[in-house]
Scaffold this active site. Structure first.
Site, PDB file in Angstrom:
ATOM      1  N   ALA A 115       0.898   5.146  -2.229  1.00 42.84           N
ATOM      2  CA  ALA A 115       0.764   5.454  -3.662  1.00 42.84           C
ATOM      3  C   ALA A 115       1.975   5.043  -4.525  1.00 42.84           C
ATOM      4  O   ALA A 115       1.799   4.340  -5.534  1.00 42.84           O
ATOM      5  CB  ALA A 115       0.450   6.939  -3.826  1.00 42.84           C
ATOM      6  N   ASP A 161      -1.981  10.785  -2.047  1.00 42.63           N
ATOM      7  CA  ASP A 161      -2.405   9.787  -3.038  1.00 42.63           C
ATOM      8  C   ASP A 161      -2.714  10.428  -4.381  1.00 42.63           C
ATOM      9  O   ASP A 161      -2.641   9.790  -5.423  1.00 42.63           O
ATOM     10  CB  ASP A 161      -3.614   9.008  -2.526  1.00 42.63           C
ATOM     11  N   GLN A 195      -1.992   2.400   9.838  1.00 47.32           N
ATOM     12  CA  GLN A 195      -0.681   2.533   9.164  1.00 47.32           C
ATOM     13  C   GLN A 195       0.311   3.339   9.991  1.00 47.32           C
ATOM     14  O   GLN A 195       1.528   3.110   9.906  1.00 47.32           O
ATOM     15  CB  GLN A 195      -0.848   3.203   7.784  1.00 47.32           C
ATOM     16  N   ARG A 238       0.862  -1.189   0.000  1.00 46.68           N
ATOM     17  CA  ARG A 238       0.000   0.000   0.000  1.00 46.68           C
ATOM     18  C   ARG A 238       0.890   1.228   0.000  1.00 46.68           C
ATOM     19  O   ARG A 238       2.092   1.134   0.132  1.00 46.68           O
ATOM     20  CB  ARG A 238      -1.043  -0.017   1.124  1.00 46.68           C
ATOM     21  N   ARG A 297      -7.476  -0.432  -7.061  1.00 45.45           N
ATOM     22  CA  ARG A 297      -7.785   0.621  -6.066  1.00 45.45           C
ATOM     23  C   ARG A 297      -7.978   1.932  -6.838  1.00 45.45           C
ATOM     24  O   ARG A 297      -7.217   2.203  -7.774  1.00 45.45           O
ATOM     25  CB  ARG A 297      -6.651   0.778  -5.027  1.00 45.45           C
TER      26      ARG A 297
HETATM   27  O1  MRU Z   1      -4.556   3.145   2.083  1.00 46.78           O
HETATM   28  P1  MRU Z   1      -3.079   3.351   1.984  1.00 46.78           P
HETATM   29  O2  MRU Z   1      -2.315   2.801   3.130  1.00 46.78           O
HETATM   30  O3  MRU Z   1      -2.552   2.902   0.639  1.00 46.78           O
HETATM   31  O4  MRU Z   1      -2.922   4.936   2.048  1.00 46.78           O
HETATM   32  C1  MRU Z   1      -1.634   5.478   1.989  1.00 46.78           C
HETATM   33  C2  MRU Z   1      -1.591   6.950   2.141  1.00 46.78           C
HETATM   34  O5  MRU Z   1      -2.590   7.616   2.294  1.00 46.78           O
HETATM   35  C3  MRU Z   1      -0.235   7.597   2.008  1.00 46.78           C
HETATM   36  O6  MRU Z   1      -0.166   8.736   2.803  1.00 46.78           O
HETATM   37  C4  MRU Z   1       0.005   7.980   0.545  1.00 46.78           C
HETATM   38  O7  MRU Z   1      -0.247   6.911  -0.301  1.00 46.78           O
HETATM   39  C5  MRU Z   1       1.384   8.473   0.319  1.00 46.78           C
HETATM   40  S1  MRU Z   1       2.596   7.220   0.448  1.00 46.78           S
HETATM   41  C6  MRU Z   1       4.102   7.887   0.071  1.00 46.78           C
END
Ligand code: MRU
Length: 309
Positions: free
Chosen positions: A46, A213, A172, A44, A78
Site C-alpha cells: 500500500a 491495505d 510475497q 506493490r 488497483r
Molecule cells: O497485493 P499486494 O502485494 O500489494 O498486497 C500487499 C499487502 O497486502 C500488504 O500487507 C499491505 O499492502 C501493507 S504493505 C506495508
C-alpha cells in the site's frame, strides 16, 4: 537502493516480480509506465503504491499531459489499498505535484521508522513473530511497517525469529519477506499458509504482525489469508497486531463497503510457471480479505498504538 527512486526525470522501481532470483529495476518514463507497474505488481504494497502513484501524477504534469485524466487512470490501477487514492488526491491538491511527491517519499521513510519505534516495545526478547504477505521495505519506500517493527526490535537488541507465511498465490511472504529478513541477518523461517494454525496451536508463535491495505470502520483489509491467520490467533490467544501509517485509514467507508480486488485466475492455476490443476479449472482469486476489528489487538501507527475502528 530504495524500492522507489526518482532519478533524472524517471521513476526507478525494484522489479518485485523478479525477486528473489534477481534484483532488477524497472524504469517508468511516463505515467502510463507507472500504471503498468502498479497493475502488474512490479511495485506493490500500500505505501509503495501510494508514493509511486504520486510520482505518476507528477510525471503527467511535467510532460504537459492532462493531469486530471492521468489522475483518474492512475486511481483505476488497483482498487483496495486506500493509499493510492489518498496519494493521488494529495498531489492533485498541491501547487507542485513533483515537490509533493518528493515530500511524500521522505515522509514515508520517517513514518515507517516511527511505526517501528512504537511497535518495538510490543516485542519481547526471544519472541517468534509470524507475518503474512510482505509489509516490509519493499512495500514502502524503505524500512517497512510490520517488518519495520521487527527491524526496530532487532536493532534494540531483541533476538527474535520471524515466521513468514508463503502467501499464495503471488508468494510475497516466500519471495519478498524472507529475502528482506535474510538481507538483514534476522533469523527467518518459511511456512505454507496452511501451517499457521498448527504453529499457533502448538505454542510456536508469540505474536502476529501484519500490514494493511485499508483500515476502516469494522476492520482491516489486507492480503488474502490474513483473516484465517487472525481467526487462528484469536482461538489460540496469540496477540494479533496490524502495523500501518495513518494514510491507510479510510474514515469515509465501512470496511465491508470497499472493493476487494479480484486478480487473474491464472495466479491460482499456475505455481512457479507450472499448471497445478486440470485444464478448464475455474479459479476464484480475491487478492485481499477483511479482518474484523474484534480479532485485532492493536494498530501500530506513527502516532502510537491505536484501537481498531
Ligand atoms: O497485493 P499486494 O502485494 O500489494 O498486497 C500487499 C499487502 O497486502 C500488504 O500487507 C499491505 O499492502 C501493507 S504493505 C506495508
Amino acid at each position: 537502493m530504495k524500492t522507489i527512486e526518482w532519478k533524472d526525470g524517471e521513476l526507478v522501481l525494484i522489479d518485485q516480480r523478479k525477486l528473489p532470483d534477481s534484483l532488477e529495476y524497472f524504469r517508468c518514463r511516463d505515467y502510463r509506465d507507472v500504471i503498468y507497474a502498479i497493475k502488474n505488481m512490479v511495485v506493490r504494497g500500500a505505501p509503495a503504491i501510494g508514493v509511486t502513484a504520486a510520482f505518476g501524477v507528477a510525471m503527467a504534469e511535467l510532460a504537459g499531459e492532462d493531469v486530471e485524466v492521468a489522475a483518474e487512470e492512475i486511481k483505476a490501477s488497483r482498487p483496495t489499498a486506500v493509499n493510492l487514492f489518498w496519494a493521488v488526491d494529495r498531489v492533485m491538491k498541491s501547487e507542485s505535484p513533483l515537490d509533493e511527491a518528493i515530500t511524500m517519499y521522505m515522509e514515508d521513510m520517517e513514518t515507517n521508522r516511527a511505526i517501528g519505534r512504537h511497535g518495538a516495545g510490543l516485542i519481547e526478547d526471544g519472541d517468534t513473530v509470524l507475518t503474512h504477505c510482505n509489509a516490509g521495505a519493499l512495500a514502502c519506500v524503505d524500512y517497512g511497517t510490520a517488518l519495520g517493527v521487527i527491524r526496530a526490535a532487532w536493532d534494540d537488541g531483541k533476538r527474535l525469529t520471524v515466521i513468514c507465511d508463503e502467501t499464495r498465490p503471488v508468494g510475497q511472504g516466500a519471495r519478498l519477506s524472507v529475502w528482506e529478513m535474510q538481507q538483514e541477518g534476522i533469523p527467518v523461517k518459511l511456512i505454507t499458509d496452511v501451517a499457521a494454525g498448527y504453529l499457533m496451536q502448538t505454542g510456536m508463535i508469540d505474536k502476529v504482525i501484519i500490514g494493511a491495505d485499508r483500515i476502516a470502520e469494522g476492520g482491516v483489509a489486507n492480503k488474502i489469508g490474513s483473516l484465517m491467520v487472525a481467526l487462528a490467533a484469536k482461538r489460540f490467544n496469540v496477540p494479533f497486531y496490524v502495523a500501518a501509517p495513518m494514510s491507510t485509514f479510510d474514515t469515509e467507508n465501512s470496511i465491508y463497503d470497499i472493493e476487494i480486488e479480484e486478480r487473474d485466475p491464472a495466479e491460482v492455476l499456475y505455481y512457479g510457471g507450472c499448471r497445478i490443476a486440470p485444464q478448464d479449472t475455474e479459479a476464484i482469486n480475491p487478492a485481499f480479505d477483511i479482518v474484523p476489528s474484534d480479532l485485532i489487538s492493536g494498530i501500530i501507527t506513527e502516532k502510537g498504538i491505536l484501537d481498531p475502528l
